[in-house]
Design an enzyme around this catalytic site. Structure first.
Site, PDB file in Angstrom:
ATOM      1  N   ASP A 243      -1.431  -1.232   6.248  1.00  0.00           N
ATOM      2  CA  ASP A 243      -1.612  -0.794   7.633  1.00  0.00           C
ATOM      3  C   ASP A 243      -3.023  -0.348   7.961  1.00  0.00           C
ATOM      4  OD1 ASP A 243      -1.662   1.551   6.141  1.00  0.00           O
ATOM      5  OD2 ASP A 243      -0.720   2.726   7.731  1.00  0.00           O
TER       6      ASP A 243
ATOM      7  N   ASP B  44      -6.997  -2.526   4.180  1.00  0.00           N
ATOM      8  CA  ASP B  44      -6.031  -3.530   3.733  1.00  0.00           C
ATOM      9  C   ASP B  44      -6.321  -4.920   4.303  1.00  0.00           C
ATOM     10  OD1 ASP B  44      -4.471  -1.648   2.296  1.00  0.00           O
ATOM     11  OD2 ASP B  44      -3.516  -1.011   4.158  1.00  0.00           O
TER      12      ASP B  44
ATOM     13  N   ASP C 129       0.858  -1.170   0.000  1.00  0.00           N
ATOM     14  CA  ASP C 129       0.000   0.000   0.000  1.00  0.00           C
ATOM     15  C   ASP C 129       0.899   1.225   0.000  1.00  0.00           C
ATOM     16  OD1 ASP C 129      -2.395   1.498   0.277  1.00  0.00           O
ATOM     17  OD2 ASP C 129      -1.945   1.744   2.403  1.00  0.00           O
TER      18      ASP C 129
END
Length: 777
Positions: free
Chosen positions: A665, A669, A466
């Site tokens: 995080d 996700d 990410d």
């Protein structure tokens, strides 16, 4: 093993307890069969169960501390076979090892009862076996020795000394061997108990009934050769190996104990009346106010209310540089306060603290099984029956085709095969490496949730990351302010921050924080209006203010051409650009950027060298995403991805055969983290992300992924080395013990040498696993 409860301990009902022999529920008021043992009452369903218990209570009880010394609901598991879970202590039905309590150790459990018992038996056995060894070997070493002591007296003394070794010292060995046979789970104890038992029984018959043996095998004094010394010394060597293994296993728990020791024992609580009280840490409640003085450890997780200091967070991040903390900053329990003093509010206490969660995760990982273990178990399952067959075959061949005394030679070969082939090293190979590896990871800020994640991560070839919070800091900052007309940077920042002060959007927070950093006083906003997909508007200090993208400026009939080139240049750098207008006049623009973490470039370079393909998946727009990706040399970019889209990308890659790891995080996700072969959560992220991941990086730094990858590879390399040592040793040792070298070299392995070699095999595996503690990642 059946449960044993007194009436007060019954879990089924206040009026019932379990029969310790058969496990049936017994109603106390109507029970006809009851006995007392060690000041404890036991009830039975029948006279038969009572008789069994009375004849041998220890067969139905255990030598662990009483159940009441353990927390209610404690379960027990085998350190080598974590799938074995029991409600009470006992022995593992597969390998015979003592079951250990699950959960987080408190640090004050005292010495391992099994280690204490085995150590005591070892020293007593050693004291008895050394004279046996001297008596037997003395005659072989020196001819004068026989003049000192008669052969018949020597054998009698050997019998008297060996018997307590075989009856008491070896009791756990034979007990576990019998259980392995009874439950049809052949293991190392099967081979040891059969081998030493045969040697001892053979010697008994040889000494007390020598007439049943042919004269050809008797000595000049008319005695049949005995193996009391072999049986006794083998037992002592086996116990020595067990003692060393148990001590080594305790070292693998050093990481957990070290983590537990980090927590302070007391906290200085501030009471409502203004007084201060020093209390034990377990008395601290959520919401309590605590003072942390210079040099003290932060007691629990919380937030600073007043004061400031620098805090050493190296126990979490591995970084030795202290972190400055002020009011409203979060602090973590067990970190070390510097020279400042502050007052904090406890937000997470007990098992909720990060330290407790770290300990729980490490403990759980050390009990988990790596997939490679199933291959070791499969081989070991066939190995023991094969050894029993080879032992019987060796005896038969020696007895019928060997030189005289063929019976003695056959017995030596059979016992040596049984002893040297004990698969204890095979059983230790994987669990020892997993326990040491996960403990080593915890010390480096890498928390492994289970052994499978540790193993699979070494095979991963694709890493999805990410952007926000993983590659970047996750806290945007104002990087550029370009004023137009007669406006100044402070003018633009004043109106922009006053407009955004009520928003929780990260970009709005960046603008407000930018104004605070310049000590700019904010103004009140009226008639606030958010225009979807464009920006926001309001009236501030009598002026109409608009902040948004070029589309919003176009709706206000404002021309952005004069500044559009600068805006595009900053967008190509990955920055988010916002235009601001005051009273229908274009006043300038503000650029906001989420800074890339200092270690991101270094980490990505290292991961590329590891052979991983890096894919950035983000919800940001494509231009910003590509700008960041080009600066970081990322292989592929997926932008404008919704939360469920990340999981779809994982599935898509898996269909092509890729082994995918996902690093993130945020809450969005979590689905992808759970779906990937290995999920890697940044420890600074959301709790749900941490729960969904197999690996958590406490610091939230991509270099942690590099270290985790290297830890995974080192652990798997160590496991394979251990399995090689164990299986190759047995493969070579069994034929030698069976006597294949005798026809050419005249070498026949002594059972004592076989026992020593078997113990060294296990210790070589343990020693190799402990090397992981010194690895640099």
């Amino acid at each position: 093993m059946c449960e044993t409860h007194s009436p007060k301990e019954s879990h089924s009902s206040p009026q019932t307890v379990k029969d310790p022999v058969c496990g049936m529920d017994v109603t106390i008021s109507t029970a006809r069969h009851m006995t007392t043992h060690d000041h404890q009452e036991y009830y039975f369903c029948s006279a038969r169960c009572e008789e069994k218990f009375t004849n041998d209570p220890t067969d139905y009880l255990n030598e662990r501390p009483p159940a009441e010394e353990m927390p209610a609901g404690t379960q027990y598991t085998c350190p080598m076979h974590p799938e074995i879970i029991r409600d009470e202590p006992g022995d593992c039905p597969k390998c015979g090892m003592a079951l250990e309590p699950m959960g987080i150790p408190t640090g004050d459990e005292g010495p391992n009862p099994e280690l204490v018992d085995f150590t005591r038996r070892f020293w007593i056995g050693l004291a008895l076996s050394l004279p046996i060894f001297i008596l037997e070997m003395g005659g072989h070493i020196s001819a004068n020795f026989k003049t000192l002591i008669d052969d018949h007296l020597s054998v009698m003394l050997q019998f008297l000394l060996a018997t307590p070794v075989m009856v008491w010292v070896a009791a756990p060995v034979f007990g576990r061997g019998w259980k392995s046979i009874k439950t049809i789970n052949p293991n190392m104890w099967t081979l040891i108990s059969i081998g030493t038992g045969i040697a001892y029984l053979y010697s008994l018959f040889a000494f007390f009934a020598p007439d049943i043996f042919p004269d050809a095998i008797k000595t000049e004094s008319g005695l049949v050769p005995v193996y009391f010394e072999a049986a006794a010394v083998i037992i002592v060597l086996v116990l020595l190996g067990q003692v060393l293994e148990l001590r080594a296993r305790e070292k693998t728990g050093g990481a957990i104990r070290a983590l537990l020791d980090l927590a302070p024992k007391v906290a200085l609580r501030l009471n409502e009346d203004g007084s201060e009280e020093e209390i034990l840490l377990d008395q601290l409640a959520k919401g309590d106010t605590v003072r942390v003085r210079p040099g003290e450890k932060v007691p629990v997780d919380g937030v600073i209310l007043e004061g400031h200091s620098s805090i050493d967070e190296s126990m979490l991040t591995g970084e030795a540089v202290p972190v400055e903390k002020n009011a409203d900053d979060k602090v973590t329990g067990a970190t070390l306060n510097g020279t400042g003093s502050f007052v904090m509010r406890a937000e997470r206490v007990g098992s909720e603290t990060m330290l407790s969660q770290i300990v729980a995760m490490v403990a759980e990982a050390q009990r988990s099984r790596a997939p490679i273990q199933k291959y070791a178990d499969l081989i070991a399952g066939w190995f023991v029956p094969a050894v029993l067959f080879i032992s019987a075959l060796a005896f038969t061949v020696w007895y019928y085709f060997g030189p005289q005394p063929s019976l003695s030679y056959g017995l030596i070969a059979a016992v040596s095969v049984l002893i040297i082939a004990c698969p204890c090293a095979v059983g230790l190979a994987t669990p020892m490496s997993i326990m040491v590896g996960t403990g080593r990871g915890a010390q480096s800020g890498i928390l492994i949730k289970n052994a499978e994640a540790l193993e699979v991560f070494a095979k991963v070839d694709t890493l999805i990351v990410d952007k926000t919070g993983t590659l970047t800091v996750g806290k945007p900052i104002v990087t550029d302010i370009i004023p137009m007309q007669d406006f100044t940077e402070n003018d633009i920042l004043t109106y922009a921050a006053s407009l955004e002060r009520g928003s929780e959007h990260p970009l709005a927070a960046a603008i407000v924080n930018g104004a605070k950093s310049r000590n700019i006083s904010l103004l009140s906003a009226e008639n606030f209006n958010a225009v979807t997909g464009k920006g926001v508007q309001a009236t501030i200090d009598g002026k109409s203010v608009a902040l948004g993208n070029s589309v919003m400026m176009a709706t206000l009939d404002l021309n952005t051409k004069d500044i559009s080139q600068q805006a595009k240049a900053m967008q190509l750098e990955g920055k988010t650009v916002m235009y601001i207008a005051l009273d229908q006049t274009l006043a300038g623009l503000i650029a906001v950027e989420d800074p890339i973490k200092d270690t991101t470039n270094q980490a990505l370079d290292a991961l590329h060298k590891e052979g991983l393909r890096i894919i950035m998946v983000t919800g940001d727009n494509e231009a910003t995403a590509k700008a960041v990706a080009s600066r970081l040399n990322i292989d592929d970019v997926r932008a404008d991805v919704l939360p469920d889209g990340k999981a779809d990308i994982v599935k898509e890659l898996q269909k092509t055969g890729a082994k995918v790891a996902m690093a993130g995080d945020g809450v969005n996700d979590a689905p992808a983290l759970a779906l990937a072969e290995v999920g890697v959560a940044m420890g600074t992220g959301a709790d749900v992300a941490l729960e969904s991941a197999g690996i958590t990086l406490v610091k939230g730094d991509l270099m942690g992924i590099v270290r985790a990858r290297r830890l995974s590879e080192a652990t798997m390399r160590n496991i394979k080395q251990n399995l090689f040592l164990a299986f190759v040793y047995n493969t070579l040792g069994v034929p030698v013990a069976a006597g294949v070298l005798y026809p050419v070299f005249g070498i026949l392995l002594s059972p004592i040498i076989a026992a020593a070699a078997m113990s060294l095999s296990s210790l070589s595996v343990v020693g190799n696993a402990l090397r992981l503690r010194r690895e640099k990642f």
